[in-house]
Design an enzyme around this catalytic site. Structure first.
Site, mmCIF file in Angstrom:
data_model
loop_
_atom_site.group_PDB
_atom_site.id
_atom_site.type_symbol
_atom_site.label_atom_id
_atom_site.label_comp_id
_atom_site.label_asym_id
_atom_site.label_seq_id
_atom_site.Cartn_x
_atom_site.Cartn_y
_atom_site.Cartn_z
ATOM 1 N N THR A 1 11.732 167.536 51.172
ATOM 2 C CA THR A 1 10.838 166.435 51.577
ATOM 3 C C THR A 1 11.047 165.163 50.749
ATOM 4 O O THR A 1 10.555 164.099 51.132
ATOM 5 C CB THR A 1 9.370 166.858 51.379
ATOM 6 O OG1 THR A 1 9.179 167.115 49.972
ATOM 7 C CG2 THR A 1 9.037 168.116 52.161
ATOM 8 N N ASP B 1 21.909 165.706 37.021
ATOM 9 C CA ASP B 1 23.092 166.576 37.029
ATOM 10 C C ASP B 1 24.230 165.966 36.223
ATOM 11 O O ASP B 1 24.961 166.687 35.530
ATOM 12 C CB ASP B 1 23.551 166.836 38.473
ATOM 13 C CG ASP B 1 22.669 167.869 39.164
ATOM 14 O OD1 ASP B 1 22.003 168.643 38.461
ATOM 15 O OD2 ASP B 1 22.650 167.881 40.403
ATOM 16 N N ARG C 1 11.886 166.060 42.539
ATOM 17 C CA ARG C 1 11.770 165.771 43.967
ATOM 18 C C ARG C 1 12.057 167.039 44.745
ATOM 19 O O ARG C 1 13.101 167.657 44.563
ATOM 20 C CB ARG C 1 12.799 164.716 44.394
ATOM 21 C CG ARG C 1 12.521 163.364 43.883
ATOM 22 C CD ARG C 1 13.237 162.288 44.653
ATOM 23 N NE ARG C 1 14.617 162.580 45.042
ATOM 24 C CZ ARG C 1 15.353 161.759 45.757
ATOM 25 N NH1 ARG C 1 14.830 160.612 46.176
ATOM 26 N NH2 ARG C 1 16.582 162.041 46.065
HETATM 27 C C1 PRP Z 1 15.389 162.043 40.084
HETATM 28 C C2 PRP Z 1 15.209 160.852 39.165
HETATM 29 C C3 PRP Z 1 13.793 160.446 39.448
HETATM 30 C C4 PRP Z 1 13.629 160.769 40.915
HETATM 31 C C5 PRP Z 1 13.728 159.487 41.685
HETATM 32 O O1 PRP Z 1 14.866 163.170 39.532
HETATM 33 O O2 PRP Z 1 15.474 161.123 37.826
HETATM 34 O O3 PRP Z 1 12.836 161.152 38.674
HETATM 35 O O4 PRP Z 1 14.718 161.628 41.270
HETATM 36 O O5 PRP Z 1 13.497 159.717 43.030
HETATM 37 P P1 PRP Z 1 12.238 159.132 43.805
HETATM 38 O O6 PRP Z 1 12.114 157.704 43.416
HETATM 39 O O7 PRP Z 1 12.630 159.314 45.247
HETATM 40 O O8 PRP Z 1 11.040 159.951 43.449
HETATM 41 P P2 PRP Z 1 15.025 164.608 40.235
HETATM 42 O O9 PRP Z 1 13.916 164.835 41.195
HETATM 43 O O10 PRP Z 1 16.413 164.722 40.795
HETATM 44 O O11 PRP Z 1 14.766 165.612 39.064
HETATM 45 P P3 PRP Z 1 15.646 165.968 37.778
HETATM 46 O O12 PRP Z 1 15.627 164.753 36.869
HETATM 47 O O13 PRP Z 1 14.916 167.110 37.201
HETATM 48 O O14 PRP Z 1 17.037 166.298 38.229
HETATM 49 N N1 URA Z 2 17.726 160.802 42.055
HETATM 50 C C1 URA Z 2 18.983 160.658 41.578
HETATM 51 O O1 URA Z 2 19.336 161.242 40.546
HETATM 52 N N2 URA Z 2 19.834 159.864 42.244
HETATM 53 C C2 URA Z 2 19.471 159.202 43.376
HETATM 54 O O2 URA Z 2 20.300 158.463 43.934
HETATM 55 C C3 URA Z 2 18.160 159.364 43.847
HETATM 56 C C4 URA Z 2 17.303 160.163 43.160
#
Ligand code: PRP
Ligand code: URA
Length: 212
Positions: free
Chosen positions: A111, A206, A107
């Site tokens: 945005t 994280d 994400r």
């Molecule tokens: C997190 C999570 C999802 C996404 C959900 O990933 O693991 O993939 O956010 O959010 P959304 O429904 O609003 O799209 P993140 O973008 O933090 O990436 P990461 O797993 O690489 O930390």
């Molecule tokens: N991604 C996460 O890891 N946590 C949230 O709450 C939303 C998106």
């Protein structure tokens, strides 16, 4: 609580107990990782409940019998990178023969829109039931992008497994893809102004990988 069609909360006591520990801010990286995998295995048990069976002839040490075997299409597990990787070990414990495809999405922190950076799927993905795995379903942007990608690769039967889902995300996924079945350990209250789930569990990636 809002009811959604094609969305199921898996409220088995073991799942709910483990989820409470997972959410706790005091839970450290090692335990968090173990719990994500364990909860994923338990949710997978529910998500695969409707797999069709067929009769097979086998022989026990005592006699021949007609037994049951999973019929038809085979499964593909699709973790969304990064956090989906945390769910993979538990699910493969339950379904060791499943093939695994990976979709890299993050994400944009400004945005909250999904950015795709990687996609590697099993060659015969269009003949498989695909189960997308990602602990968090927040705005639903990442899930919709992953489902679009799978459908563009010819996949016809898609399920998704999350640990924590927000109503906004469930709504977004089921509006765009009403045929997808979603299974989660919890449906939380809402998103905050940064599109994080409340009460949620924080940043799943994280906490799994210890990057913050
Ligand atoms: C997190 C999570 C999802 C996404 C959900 O990933 O693991 O993939 O956010 O959010 P959304 O429904 O609003 O799209 P993140 O973008 O933090 O990436 P990461 O797993 O690489 O930390
Ligand atoms: N991604 C996460 O890891 N946590 C949230 O709450 C939303 C998106």
């Amino acid at each position: 609580m809002k009811e959604f069609q094609n969305f199921m909360v898996c409220n088995h006591p073991l799942i709910q107990h483990k989820l409470s520990i997972l959410r706790d801010v005091e839970t450290g990286c090692k335990e968090f990782r173990e719990l994500v995998s364990e909860i994923a295995m338990l949710v997978a048990y529910e998500a695969t409940r409707d797999l069709p069976l067929e009769d097979v002839e086998i022989e026990t040490p005592l006699e021949k019998m007609t037994a049951k075997s999973i019929a038809g299409k085979k499964l593909a597990i699709i973790p969304i990178l990064r956090a989906g990787l945390g769910m993979e070990p538990g699910i493969l414990t339950l379904i060791p023969a499943a093939k695994v495809g990976h979709i890299g999405l993050y994400r944009d922190p400004e945005t909250a829109l999904p950015v795709t950076y990687y996609c590697k799927l099993p060659q015969d993905i269009s003949e498989r039931i695909a189960i997308i795995i990602d602990p968090m379903l927040a705005t639903g942007g990442s899930a919709v992008a992953a489902i679009d990608l799978l459908k563009n690769s010819g996949v016809k039967h898609i399920k998704m497994m999350n640990i924590v889902a927000a109503p906004e995300g469930v709504e977004a996924v089921l509006s765009a893809h009403p045929d997808v079945q979603i299974y989660a350990a919890a449906l939380d209250r809402e998103l905050n102004s940064h599109s994080y789930i409340l009460p949620g569990l924080g940043d799943a990636g994280d906490r799994i990988f210890g990057t913050k």
